[in-house]
Structure formats: structure tokens, C-alpha cells
Motif scaffolding. Structure first.
Motif, PDB file in Angstrom:
ATOM      1  N   ASN A   1       7.957 -18.657  -0.159  1.00  0.00           N
ATOM      2  CA  ASN A   1       6.977 -19.264  -0.992  1.00  0.00           C
ATOM      3  C   ASN A   1       6.499 -18.298  -2.057  1.00  0.00           C
ATOM      4  O   ASN A   1       5.902 -19.099  -3.031  1.00  0.00           O
ATOM      5  N   VAL A   2       6.798 -17.120  -2.225  1.00  0.00           N
ATOM      6  CA  VAL A   2       6.204 -16.071  -3.124  1.00  0.00           C
ATOM      7  C   VAL A   2       7.237 -15.269  -3.429  1.00  0.00           C
ATOM      8  O   VAL A   2       7.941 -14.615  -2.899  1.00  0.00           O
ATOM      9  N   ILE A   3       7.176 -14.973  -4.667  1.00  0.00           N
ATOM     10  CA  ILE A   3       8.023 -13.708  -5.394  1.00  0.00           C
ATOM     11  C   ILE A   3       6.866 -12.841  -5.763  1.00  0.00           C
ATOM     12  O   ILE A   3       6.027 -12.963  -6.298  1.00  0.00           O
ATOM     13  N   PRO A   4       7.018 -11.656  -4.724  1.00  0.00           N
ATOM     14  CA  PRO A   4       5.895 -10.637  -5.093  1.00  0.00           C
ATOM     15  C   PRO A   4       6.233  -9.852  -6.251  1.00  0.00           C
ATOM     16  O   PRO A   4       7.274  -9.566  -6.766  1.00  0.00           O
ATOM     17  N   ILE A   5       5.148  -9.436  -7.145  1.00  0.00           N
ATOM     18  CA  ILE A   5       5.108  -9.182  -8.392  1.00  0.00           C
ATOM     19  C   ILE A   5       5.175  -7.615  -8.357  1.00  0.00           C
ATOM     20  O   ILE A   5       5.850  -6.845  -8.929  1.00  0.00           O
ATOM     21  N   TYR A   6       4.342  -7.098  -7.675  1.00  0.00           N
ATOM     22  CA  TYR A   6       3.950  -5.656  -7.362  1.00  0.00           C
ATOM     23  C   TYR A   6       3.583  -5.108  -6.062  1.00  0.00           C
ATOM     24  O   TYR A   6       3.235  -5.829  -5.214  1.00  0.00           O
ATOM     25  N   ILE A   7       3.837  -3.942  -5.986  1.00  0.00           N
ATOM     26  CA  ILE A   7       3.523  -3.221  -4.419  1.00  0.00           C
ATOM     27  C   ILE A   7       2.993  -1.919  -4.747  1.00  0.00           C
ATOM     28  O   ILE A   7       3.373  -1.023  -5.316  1.00  0.00           O
ATOM     29  N   SER A   8       1.291  -1.937  -4.556  1.00  0.00           N
ATOM     30  CA  SER A   8       0.819  -0.701  -4.660  1.00  0.00           C
ATOM     31  C   SER A   8       0.670   0.055  -3.183  1.00  0.00           C
ATOM     32  O   SER A   8      -0.211  -0.723  -2.814  1.00  0.00           O
ATOM     33  N   PRO A   9       1.354   0.890  -2.895  1.00  0.00           N
ATOM     34  CA  PRO A   9       0.881   1.468  -1.573  1.00  0.00           C
ATOM     35  C   PRO A   9      -0.358   2.316  -1.526  1.00  0.00           C
ATOM     36  O   PRO A   9      -0.791   2.800  -2.444  1.00  0.00           O
ATOM     37  N   ILE A  10      -0.882   2.122  -0.434  1.00  0.00           N
ATOM     38  CA  ILE A  10      -2.255   2.816  -0.080  1.00  0.00           C
ATOM     39  C   ILE A  10      -1.885   4.364   0.314  1.00  0.00           C
ATOM     40  O   ILE A  10      -1.313   4.338   1.172  1.00  0.00           O
ATOM     41  N   VAL A  11      -2.562   4.979  -0.509  1.00  0.00           N
ATOM     42  CA  VAL A  11      -2.252   6.544  -0.222  1.00  0.00           C
ATOM     43  C   VAL A  11      -3.589   7.442  -0.587  1.00  0.00           C
ATOM     44  O   VAL A  11      -4.292   6.775  -1.398  1.00  0.00           O
ATOM     45  N   TYR A  12      -3.519   8.475  -0.240  1.00  0.00           N
ATOM     46  CA  TYR A  12      -4.711   9.565  -0.488  1.00  0.00           C
ATOM     47  C   TYR A  12      -4.477  10.263  -1.696  1.00  0.00           C
ATOM     48  O   TYR A  12      -3.443  10.758  -1.848  1.00  0.00           O
ATOM     49  N   TRP A  13      -5.496  10.139  -2.458  1.00  0.00           N
ATOM     50  CA  TRP A  13      -5.603  11.280  -3.744  1.00  0.00           C
ATOM     51  C   TRP A  13      -6.525  12.436  -3.207  1.00  0.00           C
ATOM     52  O   TRP A  13      -7.419  12.395  -2.317  1.00  0.00           O
ATOM     53  N   TRP A  14      -5.757  13.846  -3.473  1.00  0.00           N
ATOM     54  CA  TRP A  14      -6.422  14.733  -3.066  1.00  0.00           C
ATOM     55  C   TRP A  14      -7.159  15.771  -4.241  1.00  0.00           C
ATOM     56  O   TRP A  14      -6.005  15.780  -5.080  1.00  0.00           O
TER      57      TRP A  14
ATOM     58  N   ALA B   1       5.837   7.958   7.672  1.00  0.00           N
ATOM     59  CA  ALA B   1       4.624   7.089   8.088  1.00  0.00           C
ATOM     60  C   ALA B   1       4.698   5.984   7.045  1.00  0.00           C
ATOM     61  O   ALA B   1       4.534   6.304   5.745  1.00  0.00           O
ATOM     62  N   ALA B   2       4.304   4.839   7.597  1.00  0.00           N
ATOM     63  CA  ALA B   2       4.193   3.722   6.920  1.00  0.00           C
ATOM     64  C   ALA B   2       2.731   3.819   6.227  1.00  0.00           C
ATOM     65  O   ALA B   2       1.967   4.388   6.713  1.00  0.00           O
ATOM     66  N   THR B   3       2.471   2.787   5.321  1.00  0.00           N
ATOM     67  CA  THR B   3       1.006   2.320   4.650  1.00  0.00           C
ATOM     68  C   THR B   3       1.105   1.064   4.287  1.00  0.00           C
ATOM     69  O   THR B   3       2.144   0.303   4.824  1.00  0.00           O
ATOM     70  N   MET B   4      -0.064   0.586   3.957  1.00  0.00           N
ATOM     71  CA  MET B   4      -0.175  -0.904   3.533  1.00  0.00           C
ATOM     72  C   MET B   4       0.168  -0.842   2.114  1.00  0.00           C
ATOM     73  O   MET B   4      -0.046  -0.215   1.093  1.00  0.00           O
ATOM     74  N   ALA B   5       0.791  -2.280   1.692  1.00  0.00           N
ATOM     75  CA  ALA B   5       0.995  -2.452   0.708  1.00  0.00           C
ATOM     76  C   ALA B   5       0.065  -3.462  -0.148  1.00  0.00           C
ATOM     77  O   ALA B   5      -0.042  -4.757   0.426  1.00  0.00           O
ATOM     78  N   ASP B   6      -0.616  -3.137  -1.049  1.00  0.00           N
ATOM     79  CA  ASP B   6      -1.619  -3.848  -1.762  1.00  0.00           C
ATOM     80  C   ASP B   6      -0.665  -4.835  -2.799  1.00  0.00           C
ATOM     81  O   ASP B   6      -0.045  -3.985  -3.614  1.00  0.00           O
ATOM     82  N   SER B   7      -0.525  -5.890  -2.619  1.00  0.00           N
ATOM     83  CA  SER B   7       0.522  -6.689  -3.237  1.00  0.00           C
ATOM     84  C   SER B   7       0.115  -8.225  -3.762  1.00  0.00           C
ATOM     85  O   SER B   7      -0.742  -8.822  -2.901  1.00  0.00           O
ATOM     86  N   LYS B   8       0.511  -8.602  -4.908  1.00  0.00           N
ATOM     87  CA  LYS B   8       0.130  -9.991  -5.018  1.00  0.00           C
ATOM     88  C   LYS B   8       1.560 -10.560  -5.533  1.00  0.00           C
ATOM     89  O   LYS B   8       2.417  -9.819  -6.034  1.00  0.00           O
ATOM     90  N   GLY B   9       1.439 -11.955  -5.666  1.00  0.00           N
ATOM     91  CA  GLY B   9       2.731 -12.468  -6.113  1.00  0.00           C
ATOM     92  C   GLY B   9       2.750 -14.060  -6.907  1.00  0.00           C
ATOM     93  O   GLY B   9       1.651 -14.203  -7.078  1.00  0.00           O
TER      94      GLY B   9
END
Length: 420
Positions: free
Chosen positions: A136-149, A296-304
Motif C-alpha cells: 500500500n506504500v511506495i517508500p520515498i526515502y530511507i534515512s538510516p539511523i547512524v552516529y555522528w562522531w 549490524a542493522a539499524t533503523m530506517a527513518d522512512s516515509k512513503g
């Protein structure tokens, strides 16, 4: 004569209704987009190009109306029958809710769906967004959650690389304690329910190799990976190597109060304008784990994007969606304007994106995590579930409650919530 009278009557009826035959046939595709300046610029360009072709049904786009949230605005529109044909800015939990309410079209039943999935190289992303047997959704973007150091500050403590294991972060933290300067890591992102998308959830995904934390309406994080995650969080707070009191107005990473913190690709432009010298020091790192697993996996901040089942122009709306996402140059323009990686698995191999990524080192580093990014749980009670997670963390931080006790209590409360 009778035929002429009927024709005249029909013409008069159309006139009184406010639209003639040609105007009626030219009903536009109504589209709502995220109320965000850069995204509005993007859709303005895309829609202008589409509308320049006289053969295309015109698209009219507006930002999602002001309300408490985009979800509230859309639900209000559905209740009043004023919803658009298509809308962006839909997160997975809300998409699940709309699906259960039978408000969304199933893209997989549209002609050319599989071809579009293959053309855009988004097979894995689409699979992650499939629920109830529907797409039911076409994902538009995927922003992986990562650390900035901060590489400059890491160097001060003898680190020539970003920490990837819990033990490395503990070592770094102990060295900082000796110097009495700030904290090593901003490990929790805030006190709101949505902040769990930027701390507990991605850390759990990393520890569990991307396993779901909710499955079949049951909490599944009461396991070894969940205990590892909370043990790491608890040790950081117990030793005062981090703080729960960073305010929304603070940016401890920019100030040097912490050496590492979760930041998003949307922060690159902000840092470029406000903290350009700090931005030069930033290095991207994965979610830390017990062993520092590079995969290691991470979470995808994503909207569609969704299409509402009430749309009267579904074939043309689908043609528009296919046109947008079949051309990688449209995704390149999205990347240029927003900095958020499009939902496609070929970003680092497709020559269309090569020049941009070579010139934008941080975006390229973030994009490398797209294949490892998993969306949050597709549940309708995201707010309630993540408030329970927040309480779980606060019991650790403020009450020193045993890890096994808080994780079991949180899991049981979530099971009760999702079982209602």
C-alpha cells in the motif's frame, strides 16, 4: 426533438453543476506532500515537468494541511471526504492503520507494479513495507539511523577511528571521566515517544541482526539482544558517561559536550550553515554492538506515498507515480534537495548518483547503511508502544530497576496494549 431536449437538459445540468464536459474530463490529480520547504521545492519541480505534457492529467499539490500532525490532518480529511488522491509523508505505522481501515489502494494490483519495483531497485524496501499481503506504500526515502562522531575530539582520547563496540565506548568514556570533560555519547535522543526511533530501536536492531521487536502483535525484545541493548544503555547512565537532560535547544555534539550522537542527513545542511568547522570533523559510525559486527542493522527513518481508494483518477495517479519513480534522475534531484537517500538499493552502484555522492562524503557514508536499515514495526499503536519503551528506559535511569524486570514488564504492557 426528444433527443435534442434531453441533450439540452444534460448540458444545463452540467452548467448548473459548475463544469462542462471538457472541464469534467480534466479533473486534476490532488496530491498532498510533507509540509517541508525542500520537499515542496522538489515536488514543485516534478509536478511542473509532468504538467508541461498536455497528454498528462494535471497534478495539483499542496502541503498537508496544518493540524496536530500529518496523521491527524489526513484522518480529518477522510472523515469529511476531502482527502486527496495521493499523499506523501506516510510512516509505516500510519500506513498499517489506513490499510486496516481499507482506505488505501494495493499497488501490487496496478499494471506495471513489479516492473517499477525492479526499475527502481527497491525490492527489499517494498518487502519491508508489505503487510496484510498488500503493498500500500511506495517508500520515498530511507534515512538510516547512524552516529555522528567528532573525529577531532576522538583523537584527543587516542581514537583514530569511530567506536563500533560497547567495550570501545566504555574505554573512551573512562578516558573522558579522567579528564572531567563532558560525556562520551548522547545515547538517548529525548523524552518523547518518537525518540525511541533514534536510540532503543536502532540499538536493538543492531544487537539482534535486524530481528523485529514486535511480531504478531507481541513484543519480541525480551531476549538476549534486548538485554544486551539495555545493559549497554544502563552502564552508560550508571557511570554518568551520558545524560538524560539534553534539551531540545541544545546541540551537545556541536558544542563538544559529547563526542558522538545520532544525527540525520537533514542535519548536514544545518551544520553547514551553523557549525561549518564542526561539520568538517564529523565521521559516520554504525550502531555499536557487543562484537562490532560490520553488518549490524539499524533503523530506517522512512516515509512513503499512498493512493487513497476513494480516488476517482486512480489510473492517471498511478501513471504519475510510475513516471516519478521510474527515472533515477528524479531520485537524484530528491537527494540533491533533501540529502535523504532515496529508497533504492543501487545508490552506490548507479552512475546517476556517482558524482553527487563523491562530492558529499557524509551523505555517501550514510547511504552505505541503506541496505542494512530496517523500518520500525508496522503497528497501529506506535505511540502507546514507544511510550512504554520510554518508561522502560526511565526506570533504568532514575530507579535503577533490574534490567530483566523492566524488560519483562515493558514487554507485558506492550502485549496487553496490542492485544486490546
Amino acid at each position: 426533438m426528444k433527443t435534442m431536449k434531453l441533450a439540452a437538459f444534460a448540458a444545463m445540468a452540467l452548467l448548473l453543476s459548475g463544469c462542462g464536459p471538457e472541464e469534467k474530463n480534466q479533473q486534476s490529480i490532488k496530491m498532498w506532500v510533507a509540509p517541508n520547504v525542500t520537499q515542496e521545492v522538489y515536488w514543485g519541480e516534478i509536478v511542473k515537468e509532468w504538467n508541461s505534457n498536455p497528454a498528462n492529467r494535471k497534478v495539483e499539490f499542496t502541503p498537508i494541511p496544518a493540524a496536530g500532525s500529518s496523521e491527524e490532518a489526513i484522518m480529518n480529511a477522510l472523515a469529511s471526504g476531502t482527502e486527496p488522491d495521493i499523499s506523501t509523508n506516510i510512516f509505516i505505522g500510519f500506513a498499517r492503520q489506513l490499510t486496516e481501515l481499507k482506505q488505501l489502494n494495493d499497488y501490487s494490483k496496478m499494471p506495471g507494479f513489479q516492473a517499477l519495483v525492479e526499475t527502481r531497485h527497491m525490492g527489499n524496501a517494498m518487502a519491508s513495507w508489505k503487510f496484510d499481503g498488500q503493498q500500500n506504500v511506495i517508500p520515498i526515502y530511507i534515512s538510516p539511523i547512524v552516529y555522528w562522531w567528532r573525529s577531532d575530539l576522538l583523537a584527543d582520547y587516542g581514537f583514530d577511528h569511530v567506536p563500533v563496540t560497547y567495550d570501545e565506548i566504555y574505554t573512551l568514556s573512562e578516558r573522558m571521566t579522567q579528564s572531567h570533560k563532558g560525556y562520551s555519547l548522547q545515547i538517548t535522543s529525548g523524552k518523547n515517544w518518537w525518540d525511541r526511533w533514534f536510540d532503543f530501536v536502532p540499538l536493538y536492531y543492531a544487537a539482534s541482526q535486524g530481528s523485529p521487536y514486535i511480531q504478531n502483535n507481541k513484543a519480541t525484545f525480551n531476549n538476549d539482544a534486548g538485554v544486551q541493548t539495555l545493559t549497554f544503555i544502563n552502564k552508560m547512565f550508571a557511570n554518568k558517561w551520558t545524560s538524560y537532560d539534553f534539551t531540545a535547544s541544545d546541540d551537545p555534539l556541536a558544542a563538544g559536550t559529547v563526542l558522538g550522537a545520532v544525527r540525520g542527513p537533514w542535519d548536514i545542511d544545518r551544520y553547514h550553515k551553523q557549525f561549518p568547522e564542526v561539520l568538517k570533523t564529523i565521521r559516520i559510525g554504525q550502531m555499536p554492538t557487543l562484537t562490532g559486527d560490520a553488518e549490524a542493522a539499524t533503523m530506517a527513518d522512512s516515509k512513503g506515498m499512498v493512493m487513497f481508494s476513494t480516488s476517482k483518477v486512480q489510473p492517471d495517479a498511478w501513471k504519475f507515480i510510475q513516471w516519478v519513480y521510474s527515472n533515477p534522475k528524479n531520485d537524484l534531484r530528491w537527494l540533491e534537495l533533501t540529502g535523504m537517500p532515496p529508497a533504492r538499493e543501487d545508490l552506490q552502484s548507479n552512475p546517476v548518483f556517482k558524482s553527487y555522492l563523491q562530492q558529499h562524503e557524509l551523505v555517501n557514508a550514510i547511504a552505505s547503511f541503506v541496505p542494512k536499515a530496517v523500518p520500525p514495526a508496522p503497528i497501529t499503536k506506535t505511540v502507546e508502544v514507544q511510550r512504554t519503551m520510554t518508561q522502560m528506559i526511565e526506570k533504568l535511569v532514575f530507579k535503577n530497576s533490574p534490567i530483566t524486570e523492566v524488560i519483562q514488564a515493558s514487554s507485558q504492557e506492550i502485549d496487553n496494549t496490542l492485544g486490546q
